[in-house]
Design an enzyme around this catalytic site. Structure first.
Site, mmCIF file in Angstrom:
data_model
loop_
_atom_site.group_PDB
_atom_site.id
_atom_site.type_symbol
_atom_site.label_atom_id
_atom_site.label_comp_id
_atom_site.label_asym_id
_atom_site.label_seq_id
_atom_site.Cartn_x
_atom_site.Cartn_y
_atom_site.Cartn_z
ATOM 1 N N HIS A 1 37.944 17.033 -22.508
ATOM 2 C CA HIS A 1 37.225 16.415 -21.433
ATOM 3 C C HIS A 1 37.949 15.349 -21.111
ATOM 4 O O HIS A 1 38.339 14.399 -22.294
ATOM 5 C CB HIS A 1 35.966 16.001 -22.237
ATOM 6 C CG HIS A 1 34.911 16.934 -22.212
ATOM 7 N ND1 HIS A 1 33.629 16.976 -22.237
ATOM 8 C CD2 HIS A 1 34.983 18.431 -21.788
ATOM 9 C CE1 HIS A 1 33.053 18.172 -22.153
ATOM 10 N NE2 HIS A 1 33.754 18.999 -21.959
ATOM 11 N N PRO B 1 24.978 8.322 -34.002
ATOM 12 C CA PRO B 1 25.740 9.621 -33.341
ATOM 13 C C PRO B 1 26.299 9.002 -31.855
ATOM 14 O O PRO B 1 27.207 9.643 -31.472
ATOM 15 C CB PRO B 1 24.881 10.554 -33.259
ATOM 16 C CG PRO B 1 23.618 10.012 -33.365
ATOM 17 C CD PRO B 1 23.669 8.892 -34.018
ATOM 18 N N TYR C 1 25.754 10.481 -20.788
ATOM 19 C CA TYR C 1 25.040 9.627 -21.752
ATOM 20 C C TYR C 1 24.263 8.574 -20.612
ATOM 21 O O TYR C 1 24.452 8.086 -19.733
ATOM 22 C CB TYR C 1 26.024 8.291 -22.297
ATOM 23 C CG TYR C 1 26.735 8.956 -23.650
ATOM 24 C CD1 TYR C 1 28.039 9.833 -23.350
ATOM 25 C CD2 TYR C 1 26.211 8.794 -24.821
ATOM 26 C CE1 TYR C 1 28.572 10.106 -24.273
ATOM 27 C CE2 TYR C 1 27.161 9.451 -26.012
ATOM 28 C CZ TYR C 1 28.198 10.153 -25.794
ATOM 29 O OH TYR C 1 28.992 10.533 -26.713
ATOM 30 N N TYR D 1 36.502 5.153 -27.307
ATOM 31 C CA TYR D 1 35.762 6.306 -27.218
ATOM 32 C C TYR D 1 37.093 7.641 -27.666
ATOM 33 O O TYR D 1 36.717 8.435 -28.400
ATOM 34 C CB TYR D 1 35.197 6.914 -26.054
ATOM 35 C CG TYR D 1 34.430 7.977 -26.128
ATOM 36 C CD1 TYR D 1 32.798 7.884 -26.023
ATOM 37 C CD2 TYR D 1 34.670 9.285 -26.074
ATOM 38 C CE1 TYR D 1 31.956 8.836 -26.038
ATOM 39 C CE2 TYR D 1 33.744 10.292 -26.038
ATOM 40 C CZ TYR D 1 32.437 10.186 -26.278
ATOM 41 O OH TYR D 1 31.487 11.250 -26.082
ATOM 42 N N LYS E 1 31.442 8.948 -33.423
ATOM 43 C CA LYS E 1 32.593 8.874 -34.369
ATOM 44 C C LYS E 1 32.606 9.277 -35.867
ATOM 45 O O LYS E 1 33.460 9.172 -36.541
ATOM 46 C CB LYS E 1 32.611 7.129 -34.512
ATOM 47 C CG LYS E 1 32.927 6.402 -33.226
ATOM 48 C CD LYS E 1 34.563 6.714 -32.836
ATOM 49 C CE LYS E 1 34.794 6.392 -31.495
ATOM 50 N NZ LYS E 1 35.743 7.341 -30.727
HETATM 51 C C1 PHB Z 1 27.142 16.358 -29.728
HETATM 52 O O1 PHB Z 1 27.465 17.387 -28.922
HETATM 53 O O2 PHB Z 1 26.206 16.668 -30.627
HETATM 54 C C2 PHB Z 1 27.394 14.911 -29.464
HETATM 55 C C3 PHB Z 1 28.010 14.519 -28.577
HETATM 56 C C4 PHB Z 1 28.282 13.337 -28.524
HETATM 57 C C5 PHB Z 1 27.901 12.302 -29.201
HETATM 58 C C6 PHB Z 1 26.806 12.851 -30.149
HETATM 59 C C7 PHB Z 1 26.363 13.855 -30.398
HETATM 60 O O3 PHB Z 1 28.016 11.262 -28.948
#
Ligand code: PHB
Ligand code: APR
Length: 389
Positions: A72, A292, A200, A384, A296
């Site tokens: 990505h 989450p 997000y 990130y 990280k």
């Molecule tokens: C996930 O795909 O479970 C996931 C992806 C990004 C995040 C948290 C969880 O920031």
């Protein structure tokens, strides 16, 4: 039983450490409380920083990740019904790899088995002894019998609830913690992800995230109260709420389907210092937890293992304890920055009832700035994709 490095916990931290040591001829034994099936049934995040990808390749477990993982080049941020792309590749020349933690664990288990490594499942560590001497021991219970593992060093890779950190006297350890007043309700479903990258979203109803495990397996999250009753969230209600929070474009495109996993996870920031106690070293979730947002957790576990494996190799190959001596300090500099980033992203995107309408306006102003400023986007991108090791 005796070995060079006794490792408690067969999550990604413990298995990766054991594999990297093995490649340098250093013996280890991994003790894991749960069964192998149980460890593989846990669903966790799946975003790998470039540094983590490189480490997995170095550990000889990169082949399937390269084949099945999704590269990505950025993420999308959604607010006020619109989506804004943050392009990591053009901003900082790097990208991330989408590959589930469960798959990483699976590949590491296979590698340890192929190399004849000793990983004892259903072996619970129950006591950590003599870490102040050069002959530390782990007492554990396996198949109803109490046993001992003698070693040169102990690696506490046993997660937040493990025994290693808890075995340290309270006046020898300092912990920092923030528990957030909400959780994430997550669902996994065999549907095509709504977008080819992660979204997000900040919405007045709360945070939402559209993620994936593959182009046929979606992972979605919504912010809910910490004590939310999952029974109140039938699949249809979750899809409806995701549509509202992710915005109209996503709502129109989102493929709905039955959830194959559904659970609520709490959000916490936590750091324990130091990470070394005599001959015992903590790594991964045993020493720190991040919320989450920003994904990280696994990457921090991998960076701890990077420092710890190199330090142990230096000890055995060059007879030098310098890197072991600065292990804790080295790890913590990176950990605190990842803690800050995860805390910042959590604060930017979640609904905090206690900050009121003013708090909401501050989030929107910062998001508007982020959407319009390449410098702000570069700061997000740099963190990130992962700060340097
Ligand atoms: C996930 O795909 O479970 C996931 C992806 C990004 C995040 C948290 C969880 O920031
Ligand atoms: N004895 C043996 N094993 C134990 C004990 C014990 N007393 N206590 C805990 N364990 C095991 C757990 O069963 C678990 O399998 O330690 C393992 C710790 O693994 P993880 O929780 O996966 O932690 P870590 O390897 O540090 O990986 C960090 O996992 O929780 C996520 O967000 C986190 O993605 C990050 C990653």
């Amino acid at each position: 039983m005796r070995t060079q490095v006794g490792i408690v916990g067969a999550g990604p931290a413990g298995l990766l450490l054991s594999q990297l040591l093995h490649l340098q001829g250093i013996a280890s034994v991994v003790l894991e409380h749960r069964s192998q099936e149980y460890v593989l049934s846990r669903i966790r995040a799946g975003v790998l920083e470039q540094g983590t990808v490189t480490m997995l390749e170095k550990a000889g477990v990169g082949a399937r990740m390269r084949r099945e993982g999704l590269v990505h080049e950025g993420i999308e941020i959604a607010f006020k019904g619109e989506r804004h792309h943050v392009n990591f590749q053009s901003l900082v020349g790097s990208s991330v790899m989408i590959y589930g933690q469960t798959e990483v664990t699976h590949d590491l288990m296979d590698a340890r088995q192929a190399a004849g490594g000793t990983v004892l499942y259903e072996a619970e560590a129950i006591g950590i002894e003599d870490i102040g001497t050069d002959k530390p021991r782990i007492r554990y219970r396996h198949r109803g019998e109490e046993k001992e593992l003698e070693c040169d060093f102990i690696a506490g890779c046993d997660g937040y609830h493990g025994v290693c950190r808890r075995s340290v006297a309270s006046d020898k350890i300092k912990t920092y913690e923030r528990v957030y007043p909400f959780g994430w309700l997550g669902i996994l479903s065999r549907t095509v992800p709504v977008s080819h990258e992660l979204i997000y979203a900040r919405h007045d109803n709360g945070f939402a995230l559209a993620s994936m495990r593959s182009m046929a397996l979606s992972r979605y999250y919504i912010q809910v109260a910490a004590d939310e009753d999952i029974e109140k969230w039938p699949d249809e209600k979750i899809w409806d709420e995701l549509g509202v929070r992710l915005g109209p474009e996503a709502a129109a495109k989102m493929e709905r389907g039955p959830s194959i996993e559904k659970s609520i996870a709490p959000l916490r920031s936590f750091v324990a210092t130091p990470m070394r106690f005599g001959r015992m070293f903590l790594a991964g979730d045993a020493a720190h937890i991040v919320p989450p947002t920003g994904a990280k957790g696994l990457n921090l576990a991998a960076s701890d293992v990077h420092y710890l494996s190199n330090a142990l190799i230096e000890h055995y190959k060059q007879n030098s304890s310098r890197s072991l001596d600065i292990y804790s300090e080295r790890c913590l500099r990176r950990i605190w920055k990842a803690e800050r980033f995860s805390w910042w992203m959590t604060g930017l995107l979640h609904r905090f009832p206690e900050t009121g309408e003013f708090g909401g306006m501050m989030q929107l102003a910062e998001l508007d700035y982020l959407a319009s400023s390449k410098s702000a986007q570069a700061a997000l991108a740099e963190n990130y994709v992962g700060l340097p090791l």
